[in-house]
Enzyme design. Structure first.
Site, PDB file in Angstrom:
ATOM      1  N   ASP A 165      -3.433  -3.976  -8.051  1.00 18.12           N
ATOM      2  CA  ASP A 165      -4.551  -3.149  -7.587  1.00 18.12           C
ATOM      3  C   ASP A 165      -4.466  -1.718  -8.108  1.00 18.12           C
ATOM      4  O   ASP A 165      -3.405  -1.248  -8.539  1.00 18.12           O
ATOM      5  CB  ASP A 165      -4.626  -3.145  -6.053  1.00 18.12           C
ATOM      6  CG  ASP A 165      -3.369  -2.589  -5.391  1.00 18.12           C
ATOM      7  OD1 ASP A 165      -2.253  -2.922  -5.838  1.00 18.12           O
ATOM      8  OD2 ASP A 165      -3.499  -1.801  -4.430  1.00 18.12           O
ATOM      9  N   GLU A 232      -0.828  -2.661  -3.071  1.00 25.37           N
ATOM     10  CA  GLU A 232       0.215  -1.626  -2.994  1.00 25.37           C
ATOM     11  C   GLU A 232      -0.375  -0.290  -2.575  1.00 25.37           C
ATOM     12  O   GLU A 232       0.208   0.451  -1.783  1.00 25.37           O
ATOM     13  CB  GLU A 232       0.905  -1.476  -4.360  1.00 25.37           C
ATOM     14  CG  GLU A 232       2.175  -0.626  -4.334  1.00 25.37           C
ATOM     15  CD  GLU A 232       1.959   0.869  -4.533  1.00 25.37           C
ATOM     16  OE1 GLU A 232       2.894   1.645  -4.278  1.00 25.37           O
ATOM     17  OE2 GLU A 232       0.844   1.287  -4.917  1.00 25.37           O
TER      18      GLU A 232
HETATM   19 ZN   LIG Z   1       1.488   2.160  -8.331  1.00 27.60          ZN
END
Ligand SMILES: [Zn+2]
Ligand SMILES: *[C@@H]1O[C@H](CO)[C@@H](O)[C@H](O)[C@H]1NC(C)=O
Ligand SMILES: *[C@@H]1O[C@H](CO)[C@@H](O)[C@H](O)[C@H]1NC(C)=O
Ligand SMILES: *[C@@H]1O[C@H](CO)[C@@H](O)[C@H](O)[C@H]1NC(C)=O
Ligand SMILES: *[C@@H]1O[C@H](CO)[C@@H](O)[C@H](O)[C@H]1NC(C)=O
Ligand SMILES: *[C@@H]1O[C@H](CO)[C@@H](O)[C@H](O)[C@H]1NC(C)=O
Length: 571
Positions: A165, A232
């Site tokens: 992401d 994340e």
């Molecule tokens: Zn990162």
């Protein structure tokens, strides 16, 4: 001393003679003293002091490289391979795998995540050999785990991670981008776009190196695992945590040789020495929420201190008692400055000496603490931080406020803990509660009884403990740092005559690694790069980019690291 002598208008001749005699007397006494008490008055030399600090292992070139370096020469120098590589990273940037703060669990709302499916298709189309040879699993739908089974099941597998992401691009900033953020434009030197630096370069380079290793006929002894989360940037609670659970169920606790993730602060050249700075630990983090409830009333008859006034007193108390700085052996920052002191002339001899003695005596330690505290970028590496980030209170100009709330954010020093952080704030709260005769409630426990004047409540304090710090004296670090030296010395800065230095440092942000703590003690956050992620590559901001040379070196590094790890034995 020397200056005073110059200024002194005493008759030079006699002064000189007398002082010469005095000098020799003192010198010979000192010499005798020195021989008797070898640490007095000058103590051991700088070189002696630093002998065991920041040890550097050997540059580690795989046997395959020594025999015939054409695989790496090809990766680094072949123009067609370079063009193909640019196409791959650029293609990855083109798919906007954005994770938003409001995103929900993919099991609840898969619709929000559907670009990740496109991303998976893209990877599959780009890495046919990887998908053919490695077992691919998708924990929690959008996670990606690749397992390349080694021939020796007794060897601990290697784990390489990254995240799929990227952070969003604010609509208002679009006009300031040199190239549109999701087009992955290459200008021949850089590739531009959101996610190019954070973190798709690492993800795609890991796959590219494995694709290449398969093409070159490499068959691992040691299993290699890749794990890519998908959230994340919003905490990793669905992606990395599912990947980690899958791996822990399959391989067990403490089952991996090492884990490499994004992070670290690039390669800096200081005094013609290349310093690579992987993070071997990171600070903890937590938010605390404080509220103050007091009786209301009309503004025409206010108490001396309204609710908001009391909260202001509290904030003042918190801010005027910052967390104490602390620099112990446990803090990777100390290792970092010891490396710089030992291998460069960045610091004067006095500071160097203090740095080398920082864990031996208090005076030296406080000199180093003072030095680090004077540098903006380092001040916070040696203490827990406190930031009052949100405040709400009051509703009407003619009504006394009955309720105020504030949020504190903390980044916790590696020597400290969530508990110590919370205790410090409880200390501030107690002081103000007593001063204004208020109660204090922490998580349903009445620490000080509520009074008719009101009470504070403290909530929060969950969050992340400071990470374990990875060791610098074992096989796993030797292989990791040795491979970094190999690529720097042979390809990135071949013109530097001094060996590269790999200095384990403290990480600034938090990465997905905290989800994987159970799997290994050897956790390195390092994306091989000469650009600093935040300062140079504009990570998370406008005009994020990577240097194509760095990207190519990252592939070469990962390729060689896998080979070196494969040749190593477990400790
Ligand atoms: Zn990162
Ligand atoms: C998914 O990708 C498309 C372009 O392919 C983009 O327009 C859209 O905003 C993306 N969706 C999300 C949720 O990011
Ligand atoms: C690669 O090998 C060639 C000889 O085969 C040698 O000339 C060259 O210096 C080597 N490159 C590196 C970086 O070691
Ligand atoms: C070595 O090369 C790098 C990049 O090509 C350059 O920045 C650096 O100044 C050079 N150093 C020396 C000692 O020539
Ligand atoms: C790590 O292992 C401990 C003990 O088995 C367990 O309680 C904990 O939930 C694990 N942590 C993660 C993140 O999986
Ligand atoms: C490296 O050292 C740490 C701590 O001493 C240990 O727990 C870990 O297992 C070691 N790693 C390897 C690969 O042996």
């Amino acid at each position: 001393m020397a200056i005073q002598l110059e200024d002194n208008q005493v008759s030079r001749g006699s002064f000189k003679r007398r002082s010469l005699i005095a000098f020799f007397t003192i010198a010979s006494l000192a010499l005798i003293g020195f021989q008797i008490f070898s640490k007095f008055p000058w103590g051991p030399s700088i070189i002696e002091l630093s002998k065991d600090l920041c040890p550097q292992g050997e540059t580690l070139r795989p046997a395959s490289f020594i025999k015939d370096n054409s695989s790496i020469e090809f990766i680094v120098k072949d123009p067609q391979y370079r063009a193909e590589s640019v196409k791959k990273i650029s293609g990855a940037v083109k798919i906007p795998t954005v994770s938003f703060d409001y995103n929900e669990d993919p099991l609840v709302n898969p619709e929000q995540w559907k670009n990740f499916t496109k991303f998976h298709w893209f990877l599959e189309s780009q890495f046919p050999l990887v998908y053919q040879k490695l077992e691919v699993t998708k924990p929690n739908i959008y996670g990606l785990v690749f397992e390349w089974k080694g021939s020796d099941p007794n060897l601990k597998p290697l784990l390489l991670i990254a995240h799929q992401d990227v952070v969003p691009v604010a609509e208002e900033t679009l006009s300031q981008w040199k190239y549109p953020p999701f087009e992955g434009v290459s200008d021949g030197k850089y590739v531009w776009g959101r996610g190019s630096s954070d973190c798709k370069a690492l993800l795609v380079a890991e796959l590219q190196s494995i694709e290449r290793l398969i093409k070159d006929g490499f068959e691992p002894r040691r299993t290699v695992v890749l794990a890519f989360g998908f959230d994340e940037e919003i905490g990793g609670k669905w992606g990395a945590s599912s990947n980690s659970k899958y791996l822990q169920d399959k391989y067990g606790e403490n089952s991996f040789f090492a884990l490499v993730d994004e992070g670290g602060s690039s390669i800096s050249v200081i005094d013609d020495v290349a310093f690579a700075l992987p993070s071997i630990g990171e600070k903890g983090a937590t938010n605390l929420q404080i509220t103050l409830n007091t009786p209301g009333g009309h503004s025409s008859v206010p108490p001396d201190h309204t609710n908001i006034g009391i909260i202001s007193n509290l904030i003042n108390d918190i801010e005027s008692t910052p967390f104490e700085p602390l620099l112990t052996e446990k803090n990777p920052t100390l290792n970092f400055v010891q490396c710089v002191a030992k291998y460069s002339d960045e610091y004067d001899d006095d500071l160097k000496k203090s740095i080398f003695r920082a864990t031996i005596d208090k005076v030296s330690n406080s000199k180093v603490v003072k030095f680090l505290s004077s540098i903006k970028g380092y001040k916070y590496t040696i203490r827990t931080t406190q930031a009052v980030d949100i405040i709400h209170g009051g509703v009407k100009s003619n009504a006394l406020p009955e309720f105020t709330s504030l949020v504190l954010n903390h980044r916790i020093a590696v020597e400290s803990s969530l508990k110590e952080t919370i205790d410090k704030i409880i200390g501030n709260l107690k002081e103000i509660a007593i001063k204004f005769d208020l109660g204090l409630v922490y998580k349903d426990e009445e620490i000080i009884q509520k009074t008719q004047n009101g009470y504070f409540t403290l909530l929060g304090g969950e969050g992340l403990e400071p990470s374990p710090v990875s060791a610098l004296d074992n096989k796993s670090w030797e292989v990791f740092s040795g491979t970094i030296k190999h690529i720097i010395e042979d390809y990135v800065y071949p013109n530097l005559t001094t060996p590269a230095v790999v200095a384990g440092n403290l990480g600034t942000g938090n990465t997905d690694t905290n989800r994987y703590w159970n799997l290994t003690n050897n956790i390195y956050r390092y994306k091989f790069s000469t650009l600093n992620g935040i300062l140079d590559a504009h990570t998370h901001s406008i005009n994020e980019h990577i240097l194509i040379d760095d990207y190519i070196h990252l592939i070469a590094f990962t390729y060689e690291y896998i080979r070196n790890v494969d040749a190593a034995e477990d400790d």
